[in-house]
Scaffold this motif. Structure first.
Motif, PDB file in Angstrom:
ATOM      1  N   ASP A  93      44.980  47.724  34.244  1.00 10.76           N
ATOM      2  CA  ASP A  93      45.690  46.629  34.906  1.00 10.76           C
ATOM      3  C   ASP A  93      44.895  46.089  36.098  1.00 10.76           C
ATOM      4  O   ASP A  93      45.005  44.908  36.438  1.00 10.76           O
ATOM      5  N   ASN A 228      51.757  39.117  41.332  1.00 10.95           N
ATOM      6  CA  ASN A 228      52.559  39.858  40.362  1.00 10.95           C
ATOM      7  C   ASN A 228      53.762  40.474  41.070  1.00 10.95           C
ATOM      8  O   ASN A 228      53.626  41.362  41.904  1.00 10.95           O
ATOM      9  N   GLU A 363      51.275  41.859  32.402  1.00 11.31           N
ATOM     10  CA  GLU A 363      50.442  42.290  33.523  1.00 11.31           C
ATOM     11  C   GLU A 363      50.661  43.741  33.907  1.00 11.31           C
ATOM     12  O   GLU A 363      49.827  44.334  34.594  1.00 11.31           O
TER      13      GLU A 363
END
Length: 420
Positions: A93, A228, A363
């Motif tokens: 990630d 995010n 994500e």
């Protein structure tokens, strides 16, 4: 006099070609290439961690290991993967799939090459079990990168309506690699010895590494300035419950994959060649089940994934109860029950992985898949360590109940229901 106006039809706007993180433009079919790369990488690692146990009877004879030493060696690859899966997921990630896959698979190739050169019985020398276990542990720790990184790459390139099918196809590489191992490794072990076994696995891992270096491009990053805000999968109880059900289902799966050969051979007198064929059938049908389940649930808008896993769990439990009851029964009944239990315990992964990855979001999918795989490999690691201890104190029917049936029932109870 009226004037007639005509207009030319407007051509539909062309669909923009996908652009990878490298900036290169790709064909719309490129996502299938990414899926193929993921399948090769996963199959290369699966051939090792599932294939070596399929040659366990020959390994125990050639290396002259006790059942406890054999369990330690068989557990090493999966233990290595279990302790690094979340780390690989977080790194994926953070840094992307390409770097993670190249680093991990190159290291795995080096470990398997060392085993080929130095850790096979020759003359009067037998490699100590702790040394072989240590090298396989490191190979597993490095090779575990394929699980979260290749899954995240596939999820990133495929549209949402195909996520279940795509992830199921990628996860089907696990039994595919296991099937390759089931066919190749016992035959190599009996014909040319374990130098041939480890040499084959080294070549497979090297091919996967070269394919990634040459052809893998990552899906594009979010737009600049994107933040995010998705909650970490590690902080969501429902994701932990789904992962726990995977951990529990691994006990029946690796009872079949690690000890079916020894059980069928010693208890029911089934030959090694026949067992190899049965385990190939388990892996092949397990792969078909993974792909079918992903396609079927996608066609229903992603519904019924959890329900399917629960149904598989109950059937697996019933098969192991049957195995516990047919200790003295015909070999063909034991073999049939083992095949059904094996193909279903290998067949739940596709929808299971798709469910947890989609819940986490693209994500965060690397972290979620890392958590899932930590649980999967923890179960795969513990199973071959626990079974010899239970066998020394009791017998095979108790193993079938405690390690096969009970965890499957608990998995059905722990798995969240649809819509909850």
């Amino acid at each position: 006099m009226s004037q007639q106006l005509t207009t030319s039809p407007v051509a539909p706007a062309a669909t923009p070609l996908p652009v990878g993180r490298s900036g290169r433009t790709h064909s719309p079919r490129y996502k299938w290439g990414i899926l193929g790369i993921g399948v090769v990488a996963q199959a290369a690692f699966s051939a090792a961690f599932q294939g070596i146990p399929m040659a366990s009877a020959v390994l125990q004879s050639d290396y002259r290991y006790s059942t406890g030493q054999l369990g330690l060696v068989l557990a090493a690859l999966t233990c290595g993967a279990a302790v690094t899966e979340i780390i690989w997921g977080l790194l994926t990630d953070r840094f992307g799939e390409r770097m993670v896959l190249i680093t991990g698979l190159a290291g795995t190739t080096a470990c398997l090459a060392a085993a080929t050169a130095f850790l096979v019985p020759t003359g009067g020398y037998t490699p100590p079990s702790w040394l072989l276990s240590a090298v396989l542990l490191l190979a597993g720790a490095l090779g575990g990168c394929v699980n979260s990184a290749s899954g995240r790459a596939v999820l990133g390139w495929f549209p949402p309506g195909n996520h279940g099918f795509a992830i199921s196809l990628r996860v089907a590489a696990v039994p595919l690699g296991g099937a390759i191992g089931a066919l190749a490794l016992p035959a190599l072990a009996m014909s040319v010895g374990f130098r041939g076994v480890f040499g084959f696995l080294t070549a497979f891992a090297l091919v996967a590494t070269v394919v990634i270096v040459c052809w893998l491009d990552e899906p594009p990053l979010p737009a600049a300035g994107h933040r995010n805000t998705t909650v970490s999968p590690l902080r969501r109880w429902k994701i932990w419950r789904i992962s726990l059900s995977a951990f529990l289902l691994d006990f029946p799966q690796f009872t079949v994959l690690s000890f079916a050969a020894i059980y069928l051979h010693k208890v029911h007198g089934v030959g090694i060649t026949a067992i190899s064929g049965l385990l190939f059938v388990v892996q092949a049908l397990g792969a078909v089940s993974r792909v079918w389940s992903g396609r079927w649930t996608d066609s229903r808008g992603g519904r019924h994934r959890r329900t399917l896993v629960i149904a598989y769990s109950w059937i697996i439990a019933a098969c192991f109860v049957g195995l516990a009851l047919c200790q003295s029964g015909p070999a063909w009944i034991a073999a049939a029950l083992m095949v059904v239990a094996g193909l279903l315990s290998c067949g739940w992964h596709g929808v299971h992985y798709a469910e947890i990855a989609i819940m986490a979001g693209k994500e965060r999918s690397g972290t979620a898949l890392g958590l899932e795989n930590t649980m999967v490999f923890a179960g795969a690691f513990l199973t071959p360590l626990i079974i010899p201890g239970i066998l020394s104190a009791t017998n095979w029917p108790v193993v079938m109940l405690l390690i096969g049936a009970v965890p499957a029932v608990l998995s059905a109870v722990v798995m969240p229901r649809e819509g909850k």
